[in-house]
Design a protein around this motif. Structure first.
Motif, short mmCIF file in Angstrom:
data_model
loop_
_atom_site.label_atom_id
_atom_site.label_comp_id
_atom_site.label_asym_id
_atom_site.label_seq_id
_atom_site.Cartn_x
_atom_site.Cartn_y
_atom_site.Cartn_z
N UNK A 1 16.87 17.91 -46.72
CA UNK A 1 16.08 17.01 -47.56
C UNK A 1 16.11 17.46 -49.03
N UNK A 2 15.51 16.64 -49.89
CA UNK A 2 15.54 16.91 -51.32
C UNK A 2 14.15 16.77 -51.94
N UNK A 3 13.99 17.34 -53.14
CA UNK A 3 12.78 17.19 -53.94
C UNK A 3 13.10 16.27 -55.11
N UNK A 4 12.16 15.42 -55.48
CA UNK A 4 12.34 14.54 -56.64
C UNK A 4 11.48 15.05 -57.78
N UNK A 5 12.12 15.61 -58.81
CA UNK A 5 11.41 16.12 -59.98
C UNK A 5 11.08 14.95 -60.92
N UNK A 6 9.89 14.99 -61.51
CA UNK A 6 9.42 13.92 -62.39
C UNK A 6 9.17 14.49 -63.78
N UNK B 1 6.71 22.29 -62.50
CA UNK B 1 7.48 21.06 -62.38
C UNK B 1 6.72 20.12 -61.46
N UNK B 2 6.55 18.88 -61.88
CA UNK B 2 5.94 17.87 -61.02
C UNK B 2 7.01 17.32 -60.09
N UNK B 3 6.68 17.20 -58.82
CA UNK B 3 7.66 16.77 -57.83
C UNK B 3 7.01 15.93 -56.74
N UNK C 1 25.85 25.92 -63.10
CA UNK C 1 24.95 25.63 -61.99
C UNK C 1 23.99 26.80 -61.77
N UNK C 2 22.75 26.46 -61.47
CA UNK C 2 21.74 27.47 -61.14
C UNK C 2 21.07 27.08 -59.83
N UNK C 3 20.49 28.06 -59.18
CA UNK C 3 19.56 27.77 -58.09
C UNK C 3 18.23 28.34 -58.49
N UNK C 4 17.16 27.67 -58.09
CA UNK C 4 15.82 28.14 -58.44
C UNK C 4 14.96 28.19 -57.19
N UNK C 5 14.06 29.15 -57.17
CA UNK C 5 13.08 29.30 -56.09
C UNK C 5 11.71 28.95 -56.64
N UNK C 6 10.94 28.16 -55.87
CA UNK C 6 9.65 27.69 -56.33
C UNK C 6 8.61 27.78 -55.22
N UNK C 7 7.33 27.70 -55.63
CA UNK C 7 6.25 27.56 -54.66
C UNK C 7 5.27 26.53 -55.18
N UNK C 8 4.46 25.96 -54.28
CA UNK C 8 3.49 24.94 -54.68
C UNK C 8 2.24 25.62 -55.22
N UNK C 9 1.84 25.20 -56.39
CA UNK C 9 0.75 25.86 -57.11
C UNK C 9 -0.54 25.92 -56.30
N UNK D 1 -0.30 9.81 -59.40
CA UNK D 1 0.28 9.87 -58.05
C UNK D 1 -0.41 10.95 -57.24
N UNK D 2 -1.20 10.56 -56.25
CA UNK D 2 -1.98 11.55 -55.51
C UNK D 2 -1.12 12.37 -54.56
N UNK D 3 0.15 11.98 -54.38
CA UNK D 3 1.02 12.76 -53.49
C UNK D 3 1.93 13.71 -54.26
N UNK D 4 1.80 13.75 -55.58
CA UNK D 4 2.66 14.61 -56.39
C UNK D 4 2.30 16.08 -56.20
N UNK D 5 3.32 16.92 -56.23
CA UNK D 5 3.16 18.37 -56.10
C UNK D 5 3.38 19.04 -57.44
N UNK D 6 2.79 20.19 -57.62
CA UNK D 6 3.06 21.01 -58.81
C UNK D 6 3.77 22.27 -58.35
N UNK D 7 5.04 22.40 -58.71
CA UNK D 7 5.86 23.53 -58.28
C UNK D 7 5.99 24.54 -59.40
N UNK D 8 5.86 25.81 -59.06
CA UNK D 8 5.97 26.90 -60.03
C UNK D 8 7.29 27.64 -59.80
#
Length: 352
Positions: A38-43, A93-95, A19-27, A1-8
């Motif tokens: 909006x939402x993120x879809x984790x794969x 995490x792939x998203x 319940x947890x909350x997490x903070x991420x950035x795009x690698x 999937x060429x549109x997939x993101x890698x989140x750290x």
């Protein structure tokens, strides 16, 4: 999937016992821009089977490149259980990119009232909404009615209290707990019909300008609130709700006949179309010039097979999909009709 993101994963915050909350950035510093709500879809790869799970964003766009999601444990949630038990700072995490139509667009010139009903983890997109409104729409009020089991299950409790203190003239919260401690001085019980009416009456003097209603939580609660608002002759276009679960209905299920906005993801690009009652998603997409794979257009060939990422969709008279396909969220847009708000459809080459 060429549109997939890698989140750290940058930070993990224990919000409640489940319940947890997490903070991420795009690698790779790829674009993470989003609209509040909006939402993120984790794969994930779960024993050789691709698993996808959507998690709402609770931060605001001005906090980019960092983005935050909240994760709450729920019954039989394999992906969620894995994240809660195993996630560590530094993990990747792939998203998919941010998606969803349950959004607000703050405007400093607007004078509105946002009435929000949330329960449990339904607070997550509402947090992104209300923080953005309070920051960037200074003439507007926000009223939040938030239901939980007890004091210890209130997600973002400290953040909400801080916001209420900083915006005391424009932000109002009512917590309602179904099983509070004896010294709880707030509302008791779930947000049912009587409580909805009571809260709307109590805060109607705070309503200013156009009133918009945002609902996120268990379907039963949202439907109860919807029924009350309908009885009060609230215009349906001013009511917005998030559908957490995806569901493909069959032709025997009744759906509300109304126009709905559908997001179509094609070759990694997002397109929004308005589907009218009686129109299929494919019909509208082709009318708008989208080059959707298709052939028979009556549910037999499977050429227009896609993945339902959000919302509910009704299928009629199709023979191309197996029961297992439908369980995995696949649908045919040639015989597919949006049956809820926030329908998101994705076409990928691996699906066809």
């Amino acid at each position: 999937m060429n549109n997939a993101l890698t989140l750290i994963v940058d930070k993990i915050i224990n919000e409640t016992h489940d319940a947890i909350s997490i903070l991420l950035h795009e690698k790779d510093n790829r674009d993470l821009s989003f609209q509040p709500g909006q939402f993120l879809t984790f794969i994930f790869d779960a024993n050789g089977i691709e698993t996808r799970r959507g998690y709402s964003i609770w931060t605001t766009p001005d906090e980019l490149p960092q983005v935050g999601v909240a994760i709450k444990k729920f019954k039989d949630g394999i992906t969620t259980k894995f994240l809660l038990e195993n996630l560590k700072i530094g993990d990747s995490i792939t998203s998919l990119p941010p998606l969803g139509n349950f959004t607000v667009e703050p405007n400093k010139e607007n004078e509105r009232t946002f009435v929000m009903f949330g329960a449990g983890s339904g607070i997550t997109p509402l947090m992104s909404h209300l923080q953005s409104i309070l920051k960037y729409e200074p003439k507007s009020n926000v009223i939040l009615f938030y239901g939980n089991h007890d004091e210890n299950s209130i997600i973002f409790y400290d953040k909400l209290n801080s916001l209420q203190k900083n915006y005391s003239d424009r932000f109002f919260i009512e917590h309602s707990l179904s099983d509070p401690k004896n010294d709880w001085k707030g509302l008791r019980g779930r947000i049912d019909r009587d409580k909805t009416i009571e809260l709307l009456e109590k805060y109607k003097t705070q309503f200013t300008g156009q009133v918009e209603y945002y609902l996120c939580g268990p379907e039963e609660m949202m439907q109860t609130v919807m029924n009350v608002l309908k009885d009060r002759n609230v215009d349906r276009k001013n009511i917005h709700r998030e559908i957490y679960t995806t569901k493909i209905l069959d032709e025997t299920d009744d759906i509300e006949e109304k126009e709905r906005e559908v997001t179509i993801i094609l070759h990694g690009n997002r397109h929004k179309v308005i589907v009218l009652p009686g129109e299929t998603i494919l019909e509208k997409a082709l009318e708008q010039g989208l080059e959707i794979p298709n052939s028979c257009q009556f549910g037999n060939c499977g050429t227009c097979k896609a993945k339902l990422l959000s919302g509910k969709l009704k299928l009629v008279e199709q023979t191309a999909l197996t029961e297992e396909d439908i369980k995995q969220g696949f649908c045919l847009t040639c015989v597919g009709y949006p049956a809820s708000d926030n329908v998101v459809i994705m076409y990928e080459s691996i699906f066809n």
